[in-house]
Design a protein around this motif. Structure first.
Motif, PDB file in Angstrom:
ATOM      1  N   ALA A 173      39.685   9.155 -18.572  1.00 49.04           N
ATOM      2  CA  ALA A 173      40.994   9.820 -18.634  1.00 49.04           C
ATOM      3  C   ALA A 173      41.936   9.076 -19.564  1.00 49.04           C
ATOM      4  O   ALA A 173      41.977   7.850 -19.582  1.00 49.04           O
ATOM      5  N   ASP A 174      42.719   9.843 -20.313  1.00 51.77           N
ATOM      6  CA  ASP A 174      43.782   9.255 -21.131  1.00 51.77           C
ATOM      7  C   ASP A 174      45.056   9.083 -20.310  1.00 51.77           C
ATOM      8  O   ASP A 174      45.866   8.201 -20.600  1.00 51.77           O
ATOM      9  N   PHE A 175      45.233   9.948 -19.302  1.00 45.06           N
ATOM     10  CA  PHE A 175      46.353   9.871 -18.371  1.00 45.06           C
ATOM     11  C   PHE A 175      45.839  10.146 -16.962  1.00 45.06           C
ATOM     12  O   PHE A 175      44.890  10.925 -16.792  1.00 45.06           O
ATOM     13  N   VAL A 176      46.495   9.571 -15.969  1.00 41.67           N
ATOM     14  CA  VAL A 176      46.325  10.001 -14.582  1.00 41.67           C
ATOM     15  C   VAL A 176      47.620  10.713 -14.189  1.00 41.67           C
ATOM     16  O   VAL A 176      48.709  10.169 -14.354  1.00 41.67           O
ATOM     17  N   LYS A 177      47.482  11.918 -13.678  1.00 41.04           N
ATOM     18  CA  LYS A 177      48.631  12.773 -13.341  1.00 41.04           C
ATOM     19  C   LYS A 177      48.655  13.001 -11.838  1.00 41.04           C
ATOM     20  O   LYS A 177      47.615  13.223 -11.216  1.00 41.04           O
ATOM     21  N   ILE A 194      51.130   3.503  -6.462  1.00 42.72           N
ATOM     22  CA  ILE A 194      49.694   3.298  -6.247  1.00 42.72           C
ATOM     23  C   ILE A 194      48.911   3.573  -7.537  1.00 42.72           C
ATOM     24  O   ILE A 194      48.032   2.804  -7.935  1.00 42.72           O
ATOM     25  N   ILE A 195      49.230   4.670  -8.192  1.00 42.76           N
ATOM     26  CA  ILE A 195      48.512   5.043  -9.421  1.00 42.76           C
ATOM     27  C   ILE A 195      48.746   4.021 -10.524  1.00 42.76           C
ATOM     28  O   ILE A 195      47.798   3.572 -11.192  1.00 42.76           O
ATOM     29  N   LEU A 196      49.994   3.638 -10.728  1.00 47.88           N
ATOM     30  CA  LEU A 196      50.303   2.669 -11.783  1.00 47.88           C
ATOM     31  C   LEU A 196      49.664   1.309 -11.491  1.00 47.88           C
ATOM     32  O   LEU A 196      49.205   0.629 -12.413  1.00 47.88           O
ATOM     33  N   PHE A 208      50.322   7.727 -17.612  1.00 57.51           N
ATOM     34  CA  PHE A 208      50.665   8.258 -16.288  1.00 57.51           C
ATOM     35  C   PHE A 208      51.589   9.459 -16.459  1.00 57.51           C
ATOM     36  O   PHE A 208      52.482   9.451 -17.306  1.00 57.51           O
ATOM     37  N   LYS A 209      51.366  10.480 -15.624  1.00 57.17           N
ATOM     38  CA  LYS A 209      52.234  11.657 -15.647  1.00 57.17           C
ATOM     39  C   LYS A 209      52.655  12.020 -14.230  1.00 57.17           C
ATOM     40  O   LYS A 209      51.808  12.239 -13.353  1.00 57.17           O
ATOM     41  N   ALA A 210      53.960  12.067 -14.005  1.00 55.52           N
ATOM     42  CA  ALA A 210      54.526  12.513 -12.727  1.00 55.52           C
ATOM     43  C   ALA A 210      54.831  13.996 -12.843  1.00 55.52           C
ATOM     44  O   ALA A 210      55.573  14.407 -13.733  1.00 55.52           O
TER      45      ALA A 210
END
Length: 259
Positions: A173-177, A194-196, A208-210
């Motif tokens: 993945a390039d981002f986790v959303k 948690i994700i970061l 990261f994408k919120a």
């Protein structure tokens, strides 16, 4: 006392305007409704006011990617990326269908693919299925499209948010959303932390994408502060940090218009 308060208020307002300017450049301006039409996409892109700031991307259903590309070009906004979603929103489509959707979207001009993992399978203990969906989607994207992986954090325990993030990262993945915006609980500061933390622990250059629930500049400010505290100031740029939002733009522009 009053004078001091006045100065404090002015400084705070200027700070919020700085945050608003930052937020618009990090935004994936989104419409993902069953009632969307080509006119919906046209109206969405018409809401962009370049003098006040331009979003990083617009996110639309795959059938509207070409409409979005055309509307952006007509407004001299070719720098704005076009994102679309796959396996959306339930994460339950067969892998072959997901890959076909990905390839069709890229043919239509999609620059970014937001994939929903089969999160119900993860809840049931099938980590391999999640990894396969991410890896296969990454292979389909190749160097033509950025892959953002939606883990649907609001449906997962803290432990599974960490695991889903790790699987997304391991799969390329390039981002986790965080979210689709289609469940009861979407982006939260707790899930973001948690994700970061998982991204930081991986040592990889993953964004990261919120998404879902970030509606005001004040909301955005909290996410930006949290991300900066974990990842550092250099992380806060469109290549690594995004907001998925539909309503945020209006509050951002209202804030930037304040004098």
């Amino acid at each position: 006392m009053g004078h001091y308060y006045g100065n404090t208020k002015i400084r705070f307002m200027k700070n919020m305007q700085t945050i608003a300017a930052q937020a618009v450049a990090l935004m994936d301006l989104t419409t993902l409704n069953d009632t969307d039409t080509a006119q919906t996409i046209e109206d969405l892109i018409a809401s962009i006011q370049p003098k006040l700031g331009v979003p990083a991307a617009v996110c639309v259903y795959s059938q509207f990617v070409s409409d979005a590309k055309l509307a952006l070009a007509e407004r001299a906004l070719k720098q704005v990326k076009v994102a679309t979603v796959t396996n959306f929103p339930t994460g339950e489509q067969p892998l072959e269908q997901v890959i076909n959707e990905t390839l069709f979207a890229i043919e239509r001009g999609a620059d970014e693919i937001d994939l929903v993992i089969p999160y119900k399978a993860l809840i049931a203990g099938d980590e391999e299925k999640v990894l396969t969906y991410v890896k296969s989607s990454k292979d389909a994207c190749g160097n033509k499209a950025v892959l953002k992986v939606i883990i649907e954090s609001g449906e997962l325990t803290d432990e599974l948010i960490t695991k889903a993030s790790q699987l997304a990262i391991d799969g390329g993945a390039d981002f986790v959303k965080t979210s689709t915006g289609k469940v009861a609980v979407n982006a939260t500061l707790a899930a973001t932390e948690i994700i970061l933390t998982a991204i930081k622990a991986s040592g990889k250059n993953v964004g990261f994408k919120a998404a879902g629930g970030v509606r005001t500049v004040a909301d955005a400010a909290q996410y930006l502060a949290l991300a900066e505290s974990i990842m550092g100031e250099a992380y806060i740029k469109p290549k690594l940090f995004r907001f998925g939002a539909s309503g945020l733009l209006s509050d951002v522009y209202a804030t930037l218009n304040e004098s």
